[in-house]
Design an enzyme around this catalytic site. Sequence first.
Site, PDB file in Angstrom:
ATOM      1  N   SER A 136       0.983  -1.278  -0.029  1.00 50.05           N
ATOM      2  CA  SER A 136       0.033   0.063  -0.039  1.00 50.05           C
ATOM      3  C   SER A 136       0.841   1.270   0.011  1.00 50.05           C
ATOM      4  O   SER A 136       1.810   1.263   0.907  1.00 50.05           O
ATOM      5  CB  SER A 136      -1.006   0.086   1.242  1.00 50.05           C
ATOM      6  OG  SER A 136      -1.746   1.057   1.084  1.00 50.05           O
ATOM      7  N   LYS A 162      -1.132  -1.169  -4.368  1.00 49.12           N
ATOM      8  CA  LYS A 162      -2.266  -0.259  -3.985  1.00 49.12           C
ATOM      9  C   LYS A 162      -1.947   1.061  -3.893  1.00 49.12           C
ATOM     10  O   LYS A 162      -0.758   1.282  -3.011  1.00 49.12           O
ATOM     11  CB  LYS A 162      -2.983  -0.910  -2.831  1.00 49.12           C
ATOM     12  CG  LYS A 162      -3.806   0.151  -1.749  1.00 49.12           C
ATOM     13  CD  LYS A 162      -4.620  -0.664  -0.742  1.00 49.12           C
ATOM     14  CE  LYS A 162      -4.809   0.167   0.365  1.00 49.12           C
ATOM     15  NZ  LYS A 162      -5.349  -0.745   1.494  1.00 49.12           N
ATOM     16  N   LYS A 164      -2.937   5.081  -2.464  1.00 48.56           N
ATOM     17  CA  LYS A 164      -4.076   5.904  -1.947  1.00 48.56           C
ATOM     18  C   LYS A 164      -4.458   6.835  -2.992  1.00 48.56           C
ATOM     19  O   LYS A 164      -3.733   7.667  -3.612  1.00 48.56           O
ATOM     20  CB  LYS A 164      -3.593   6.410  -0.630  1.00 48.56           C
ATOM     21  CG  LYS A 164      -3.009   5.508   0.270  1.00 48.56           C
ATOM     22  CD  LYS A 164      -4.240   4.952   1.069  1.00 48.56           C
ATOM     23  CE  LYS A 164      -3.967   4.110   2.087  1.00 48.56           C
ATOM     24  NZ  LYS A 164      -5.110   3.442   2.701  1.00 48.56           N
ATOM     25  N   ASP A 189      -7.440   3.089  -2.998  1.00 44.92           N
ATOM     26  CA  ASP A 189      -7.822   2.962  -1.810  1.00 44.92           C
ATOM     27  C   ASP A 189      -8.245   4.642  -1.362  1.00 44.92           C
ATOM     28  O   ASP A 189      -7.442   5.334  -1.207  1.00 44.92           O
ATOM     29  CB  ASP A 189      -7.191   2.492  -0.642  1.00 44.92           C
ATOM     30  CG  ASP A 189      -7.604   2.439   0.665  1.00 44.92           C
ATOM     31  OD1 ASP A 189      -8.930   2.786   0.856  1.00 44.92           O
ATOM     32  OD2 ASP A 189      -7.235   1.771   1.728  1.00 44.92           O
ATOM     33  N   GLU A 214     -11.384   0.617  -3.032  1.00 48.70           N
ATOM     34  CA  GLU A 214     -11.548   0.145  -1.655  1.00 48.70           C
ATOM     35  C   GLU A 214     -12.379   1.694  -1.091  1.00 48.70           C
ATOM     36  O   GLU A 214     -11.429   2.725  -1.155  1.00 48.70           O
ATOM     37  CB  GLU A 214      -9.999   0.023  -1.021  1.00 48.70           C
ATOM     38  CG  GLU A 214     -10.182  -0.554   0.542  1.00 48.70           C
ATOM     39  CD  GLU A 214      -8.706  -0.816   1.048  1.00 48.70           C
ATOM     40  OE1 GLU A 214      -7.961  -0.932   0.171  1.00 48.70           O
ATOM     41  OE2 GLU A 214      -8.775  -0.938   2.125  1.00 48.70           O
ATOM     42  N   ASP A 239     -13.893  -1.598   3.504  1.00 48.61           N
ATOM     43  CA  ASP A 239     -12.631  -1.568   4.492  1.00 48.61           C
ATOM     44  C   ASP A 239     -13.301  -1.128   5.797  1.00 48.61           C
ATOM     45  O   ASP A 239     -14.003  -1.912   6.666  1.00 48.61           O
ATOM     46  CB  ASP A 239     -11.435  -0.995   3.982  1.00 48.61           C
ATOM     47  CG  ASP A 239     -10.621  -0.566   5.231  1.00 48.61           C
ATOM     48  OD1 ASP A 239     -10.723  -1.108   6.283  1.00 48.61           O
ATOM     49  OD2 ASP A 239      -9.442   0.029   5.069  1.00 48.61           O
ATOM     50  N   LYS A 263      -9.669  -6.626   8.244  1.00 52.69           N
ATOM     51  CA  LYS A 263      -8.536  -6.198   9.299  1.00 52.69           C
ATOM     52  C   LYS A 263      -9.199  -6.784  10.706  1.00 52.69           C
ATOM     53  O   LYS A 263     -10.135  -6.657  11.112  1.00 52.69           O
ATOM     54  CB  LYS A 263      -8.304  -4.607   9.336  1.00 52.69           C
ATOM     55  CG  LYS A 263      -7.904  -4.060   8.244  1.00 52.69           C
ATOM     56  CD  LYS A 263      -7.900  -2.538   8.245  1.00 52.69           C
ATOM     57  CE  LYS A 263      -7.290  -1.979   7.126  1.00 52.69           C
ATOM     58  NZ  LYS A 263      -7.490  -0.398   6.977  1.00 52.69           N
ATOM     59  N   GLY A 291      -4.033  -3.839   6.349  1.00 55.74           N
ATOM     60  CA  GLY A 291      -2.920  -3.510   7.325  1.00 55.74           C
ATOM     61  C   GLY A 291      -3.237  -2.432   7.912  1.00 55.74           C
ATOM     62  O   GLY A 291      -3.934  -1.382   7.623  1.00 55.74           O
TER      63      GLY A 291
HETATM   64  O1  OSB Z   1      -7.043   1.973   4.817  1.00 57.45           O
HETATM   65  O2  OSB Z   1      -5.800   0.116   4.685  1.00 57.45           O
HETATM   66  C1  OSB Z   1      -6.166   1.435   5.050  1.00 57.45           C
HETATM   67  C2  OSB Z   1      -2.828   2.534   6.407  1.00 57.45           C
HETATM   68  C3  OSB Z   1      -3.299   3.532   7.644  1.00 57.45           C
HETATM   69  C4  OSB Z   1      -4.635   3.406   7.778  1.00 57.45           C
HETATM   70  C5  OSB Z   1      -5.592   2.880   6.714  1.00 57.45           C
HETATM   71  C6  OSB Z   1      -5.009   2.156   5.944  1.00 57.45           C
HETATM   72  C7  OSB Z   1      -3.736   2.061   5.746  1.00 57.45           C
HETATM   73  C8  OSB Z   1      -2.844   1.224   4.707  1.00 57.45           C
HETATM   74  C9  OSB Z   1      -1.614   0.873   4.910  1.00 57.45           C
HETATM   75  O3  OSB Z   1      -3.517   1.105   3.564  1.00 57.45           O
HETATM   76  C10 OSB Z   1      -1.464  -0.645   5.217  1.00 57.45           C
HETATM   77  C11 OSB Z   1      -0.258  -0.990   5.743  1.00 57.45           C
HETATM   78  O4  OSB Z   1       0.759  -1.189   4.844  1.00 57.45           O
HETATM   79  O5  OSB Z   1      -0.043  -1.577   6.871  1.00 57.45           O
HETATM   80 MG    MG Z   2      -8.234   0.874   3.360  1.00 62.84          MG
END
Ligand code: OSB
Ligand code: MG
Length: 370
Positions: A136, A162, A164, A189, A214, A239, A263, A291
């Site tokens: 991510s 992925k 953001k 995401d 996402e 999510d 999660k 994560g």
């Molecule tokens: O939405 O999945 C998410 C990190 C912080 C808060 C929300 C998210 C995330 C990530 C990173 O996408 C996931 C990771 O690398 O642990």
């Molecule tokens: Mg997410």
Amino acid sequence: MIIKEINIRKMKMTMKSPFTTSFGTFQDKDFLLLEVKDDLGNTGWGESVAFHSPWYNEETMETNLHMLRDFLIPLVLGKKIGHPDEVSELFTALRKNNMAKSTVEGAIWDLYSKRNKMTLAKALGGERDKIEVGISIGIHENVADLIETVRGFVDEGYKRIKVKIKPGNDVGVIREIRKNFPDVPLMADANSAYTLEDVELLKELDEFNLTMIEQPLASDDIIDHAALQKYLETPICLDESIHSLEDTRKAVELGSTKIINIKIGRVGGLTEAKKIHDYCMEHQIPVWCGGMLESGIGRAHNIALTTLPNFIFPGDTAASSRYWEEDVISPEIIVVDGYITIPTAYGIGYEPKMKAIGKYTVEKMQFKAE
Ligand code: OSB
Ligand code: MG
């Protein structure tokens, strides 16, 4: 097993590089580790994945500490527990606070597996000996920088990228990534950054063959997502909106989601995570493991869960070195050709590294059964 002692550590670690989502930037990571001890001298470890601020969900490290100290620990301390599935039953009178509940439950799952001389993966019913891993990537204001970051992770072998997105950093950014990496499995995401008014813009993403988008809409929504999915070809993956098996059932029945990001903390623990996994498998809804920028302890739980058969898409649990100069477990989590090999040691399979844990501990609290 009888729960004899629980230790909580307030931790502070700093990530190697900042991570930006549509709701904020992370660099310092404040969180809790929880250690549980039984009557035979076994120990189990859990991690609270709540952040310092309530911007992903309503929980924070401090609300988790309050819940643990004043409500959850008193319910398990001194108790005889036959199986970790019993832990969530002890907590049923307490609403929400899923990440706090998951912290204790996760530690008890680790303890239970160690006591019964098996891996956590095996205790959960997992069968894989390695899992596929994705990465991510946070929002980059500079697209050229982002492309180079993506290239680095693609070259390292990560199985899925992925990124953001947020309003202003979306269609243009995805177009640029696709131009450079036409075939890489790619997803976006939004962390709830859009509303139904953005349907035309979100529809433009259909052109890029994303494996999923996402959580485009509100963090507590399952109604508007169903309306949005009717317009989009890109599958929606929820999510933030999913806190339980019941939420999953409703979202699947409404057509709000075609894929679920599980999660462990968000759904209140491994027992509920497994129930969601099983329901989704029965209903042909693929899942994957998200994560929360965890330390090695939390990541180890994610890895064990991902050995279950309906974890179809690669998860976000990247290598320790993606986040930390020094992780709190030994060995550190490594990714080779996009895979993590499941450790064979009992429980979570990675040894807590007490020296590193000590270095990052800000405060320690002990709770003992009378
Ligand atoms: O939405 O999945 C998410 C990190 C912080 C808060 C929300 C998210 C995330 C990530 C990173 O996408 C996931 C990771 O690398 O642990
Ligand atoms: Mg997410």
